[in-house]
Write an enzyme that holds these catalytic residues in place. Sequence first.
Site, mmCIF file in Angstrom:
data_model
loop_
_atom_site.group_PDB
_atom_site.id
_atom_site.type_symbol
_atom_site.label_atom_id
_atom_site.label_comp_id
_atom_site.label_asym_id
_atom_site.label_seq_id
_atom_site.Cartn_x
_atom_site.Cartn_y
_atom_site.Cartn_z
ATOM 1 N N GLY A 14 88.483 16.946 63.196
ATOM 2 C CA GLY A 14 87.998 16.240 62.009
ATOM 3 C C GLY A 14 87.051 17.084 61.180
ATOM 4 N N ALA A 17 89.716 20.935 57.618
ATOM 5 C CA ALA A 17 91.178 21.036 57.751
ATOM 6 C C ALA A 17 91.775 19.699 58.196
ATOM 7 C CB ALA A 17 91.531 22.130 58.757
ATOM 8 N N ALA A 52 82.125 27.288 49.169
ATOM 9 C CA ALA A 52 82.587 27.824 47.882
ATOM 10 C C ALA A 52 84.112 27.780 47.845
ATOM 11 C CB ALA A 52 82.108 29.253 47.717
ATOM 12 N N LYS A 80 81.599 26.347 39.729
ATOM 13 C CA LYS A 80 81.605 27.776 40.056
ATOM 14 C C LYS A 80 82.525 28.492 39.067
ATOM 15 C CE LYS A 80 83.348 30.971 43.555
ATOM 16 N NZ LYS A 80 84.006 31.129 44.851
ATOM 17 N N PRO A 98 85.270 37.069 37.672
ATOM 18 C CA PRO A 98 85.303 35.728 37.080
ATOM 19 C C PRO A 98 86.621 35.027 37.367
ATOM 20 C CG PRO A 98 85.865 37.364 35.430
ATOM 21 C CD PRO A 98 85.671 38.107 36.722
ATOM 22 N N THR A 346 88.480 31.741 50.227
ATOM 23 C CA THR A 346 89.898 31.395 50.274
ATOM 24 C C THR A 346 90.310 30.462 51.415
ATOM 25 O OG1 THR A 346 90.130 33.539 51.359
ATOM 26 C CG2 THR A 346 90.827 33.400 49.064
ATOM 27 N N ILE A 348 89.582 27.311 52.333
ATOM 28 C CA ILE A 348 89.992 25.941 52.000
ATOM 29 C C ILE A 348 91.314 25.984 51.220
ATOM 30 C CG2 ILE A 348 89.335 23.901 50.625
ATOM 31 C CD1 ILE A 348 86.462 24.357 51.684
HETATM 32 C C1 LIG Z 1 80.816 31.555 58.317
HETATM 33 C C2 LIG Z 1 81.894 30.844 57.590
HETATM 34 C C3 LIG Z 1 81.783 30.628 56.210
HETATM 35 C C4 LIG Z 1 82.793 29.973 55.515
HETATM 36 N N1 LIG Z 1 82.712 29.816 54.157
HETATM 37 C C5 LIG Z 1 83.757 29.297 53.479
HETATM 38 C C6 LIG Z 1 83.746 29.181 52.071
HETATM 39 O O1 LIG Z 1 82.769 29.487 51.410
HETATM 40 N N2 LIG Z 1 84.836 28.671 51.470
HETATM 41 C C7 LIG Z 1 85.953 28.283 52.166
HETATM 42 O O2 LIG Z 1 86.946 27.881 51.565
HETATM 43 N N3 LIG Z 1 85.954 28.336 53.509
HETATM 44 C C8 LIG Z 1 84.910 28.847 54.168
HETATM 45 N N4 LIG Z 1 84.947 28.921 55.528
HETATM 46 C C9 LIG Z 1 86.051 28.358 56.250
HETATM 47 C C10 LIG Z 1 85.872 26.885 56.384
HETATM 48 O O3 LIG Z 1 84.616 26.576 56.925
HETATM 49 C C11 LIG Z 1 86.931 26.347 57.301
HETATM 50 O O4 LIG Z 1 88.162 26.839 56.902
HETATM 51 C C12 LIG Z 1 86.988 24.879 57.235
HETATM 52 O O5 LIG Z 1 85.727 24.337 57.458
HETATM 53 C C13 LIG Z 1 87.978 24.332 58.200
HETATM 54 O O6 LIG Z 1 87.489 24.308 59.471
HETATM 55 P P1 LIG Z 1 88.367 23.544 60.539
HETATM 56 O O7 LIG Z 1 88.500 22.144 60.092
HETATM 57 O O8 LIG Z 1 89.590 24.335 60.787
HETATM 58 O O9 LIG Z 1 87.486 23.637 61.863
HETATM 59 P P2 LIG Z 1 86.164 22.826 62.315
HETATM 60 O O10 LIG Z 1 85.311 22.451 61.170
HETATM 61 O O11 LIG Z 1 85.550 23.659 63.388
HETATM 62 O O12 LIG Z 1 86.727 21.485 62.944
HETATM 63 C C14 LIG Z 1 87.306 21.458 64.221
HETATM 64 C C15 LIG Z 1 87.452 20.030 64.673
HETATM 65 O O13 LIG Z 1 88.167 19.997 65.895
HETATM 66 C C16 LIG Z 1 87.495 19.127 66.796
HETATM 67 N N5 LIG Z 1 87.788 19.519 68.170
HETATM 68 C C17 LIG Z 1 87.810 20.765 68.694
HETATM 69 N N6 LIG Z 1 88.088 20.702 70.011
HETATM 70 C C18 LIG Z 1 88.271 19.402 70.311
HETATM 71 C C19 LIG Z 1 88.564 18.670 71.508
HETATM 72 N N7 LIG Z 1 88.713 19.285 72.704
HETATM 73 N N8 LIG Z 1 88.660 17.331 71.437
HETATM 74 C C20 LIG Z 1 88.500 16.662 70.266
HETATM 75 N N9 LIG Z 1 88.218 17.302 69.102
HETATM 76 C C21 LIG Z 1 88.096 18.652 69.133
HETATM 77 C C22 LIG Z 1 86.031 19.283 66.420
HETATM 78 O O14 LIG Z 1 85.250 18.212 66.880
HETATM 79 C C23 LIG Z 1 86.144 19.302 64.900
HETATM 80 O O15 LIG Z 1 86.202 17.977 64.420
HETATM 81 C C24 LIG Z 1 83.925 29.529 56.230
HETATM 82 C C25 LIG Z 1 84.009 29.696 57.612
HETATM 83 C C26 LIG Z 1 83.018 30.362 58.296
HETATM 84 C C27 LIG Z 1 83.147 30.543 59.774
#
Ligand SMILES: Cc1cc2nc3c(=O)[nH]c(=O)nc-3n(C[C@H](O)[C@H](O)[C@H](O)COP(=O)(O)OP(=O)(O)OC[C@H]3O[C@@H](n4cnc5c(N)ncnc54)[C@H](O)[C@@H]3O)c2cc1C
Length: 499
Positions: A14, A17, A52, A80, A98, A346, A348
């Site tokens: 959650g 993504a 971002a 932005k 830009p 990139t 998101i």
């Molecule tokens: C340092 C950093 C900076 C970033 N900056 C940007 C940016 O500026 N712009 C941009 O577009 N993107 C950015 N990103 C990328 C962006 O943060 C991610 O692509 C986005 O948040 C998606 O994350 P996610 O949902 O894949 O993972 P997460 O946010 O980690 O979510 C994972 C989910 O899986 C669940 N989960 C995992 N294991 C289990 C389990 N065993 N049981 C139940 N649930 C589980 C967790 O509870 C959580 O809800 C950045 C990433 C990083 C690391």
Amino acid sequence: MTKNTIKTFVIVGGGTAGWMTAAALSRMLQPEHVSVTLVESDAIGTVGVGEATIPDIANFNKMLGIQEADFLKATSGTFKLGIEFSNWGKLGDKYFHPFGTHGVDMNGIDFHQYWLHSLSDSNHPPLESYSMCAVAAKQAKFSFPSSNPRAVTSSIRYAYHFDAIKYATFLREYAQQRGVNRVEGTIRQVSTNPKTGNIDALELESGQRITADFFFDCSGLRALLIDKTLGVQYKDWSHWLPCNSAQAIPTERTEPLLPFTKAIAQKAGWQWRIPTQHRTGNGHIYSRDFLDDEEATQILLDNVDAKPIGEPRTIRFTTGCRDQFWYKNCVAIGLSGGFLEPLESTSIYLIQQGISRFMSLFPSLNASEVIIDEYNRLMCREFEQVRDFIILHYKATERDDSEFWRYCSAMTIPDTLQHKIDLFKAGGRVFRDDNELFTRPSWIAVMLGQNIYPDNYDPMLANIPRSDIQRSLNSMSVSMTAAVEKMKTHAEFIKQYAK
Ligand SMILES: Cc1cc2nc3c(=O)[nH]c(=O)nc-3n(C[C@H](O)[C@H](O)[C@H](O)COP(=O)(O)OP(=O)(O)OC[C@H]3O[C@@H](n4cnc5c(N)ncnc54)[C@H](O)[C@@H]3O)c2cc1C
């Protein structure tokens, strides 16, 4: 509905993504026929960064029917207009990448060729003084693009900065209102069908068992399904993008409210500054092979411009992506599928692409291999194209003040990127491959911004009188400056539109 239709989807995770996927499914599928369940763990939490974006996110929100002002209010969002890069080509260098275009192409010749031609003039303004977005950004101003294509402000393009946690919450409400079931709990085991190898069910710590026809792995860097269960390999690109750690910390809001992201190169990586309505997001992306965590924290804290809120958080990652994003009855979206550092914001966008490609190849119960292969081909290509653009920032450096930068300037790069650089050096041409994300103005902004200059401008300019070229450039610059004069400040704009 035919018998061969997917009736149950489960999304694991959650974060951004997971909830983007859930929101899209809830919008595009008929909830009375298809069940969508999302499992998330409060104990594990989300990565919580990702503030971002690039302009394409507006299309995703539009597809969901979300009003822009509501979205900005809910996520403490700001506008932005691009990214300011400092210290990348050389220490002390600054350039702006830009959104939108630079100037106007004339006589069938790209605008930047006119600018290259003007380099021999004694007084030549930087390329970014011909970008509406850059000129407005530098003065902390903002306006929507004009719908009149003849108006100079029609070239404005914009994206958002926002609080990623608030965006996930906003989408969670959206998806739940449209029938998505949310289950809170930690998954302790995933079972697969021994005959097909497909995922069958998830078992939670509570003992609850959840089955589905199809699974999305949005479990973040844990990659619970695609890696831990299905064993799909990961392509490691750290030899090209050696940063593998991040430390993030918010600071109090500063004035003026800037409508752009800052990317400041440091000793062994770079630091971001992202202004949202209530605070500034800061982070330091660095390579642990060249810098230890303590020094990384010190660099981060020495280079914030306001009072920190809380303590820095460390995140480890490996740059790369899966060999297959779709394997068996599972698609990996978000960090479980791959990660490219946020230098060009990139991630998101790549989530969005993962969802929209899935929708355009929407499978029946037993997806044919050709559909799966096509999805994987498209997603791999997308990641590789973005990868090349990010590598360019590291490779095109003249910095030799640290081991990290010496490594980057000497490293070999993918042939696809080398070709783009070679072609640009031989006459300043850039062509967009296969509808790739980054268009000509982006490549040009970074190449010229980091001191890659072509050996000559387009020879077709030889037939245009120098005085005509100067007049055209002057008039563009004057009309942009005049248009920005009339704009509101970004802070005023946000206050009236989305506070
Ligand atoms: C340092 C950093 C900076 C970033 N900056 C940007 C940016 O500026 N712009 C941009 O577009 N993107 C950015 N990103 C990328 C962006 O943060 C991610 O692509 C986005 O948040 C998606 O994350 P996610 O949902 O894949 O993972 P997460 O946010 O980690 O979510 C994972 C989910 O899986 C669940 N989960 C995992 N294991 C289990 C389990 N065993 N049981 C139940 N649930 C589980 C967790 O509870 C959580 O809800 C950045 C990433 C990083 C690391």
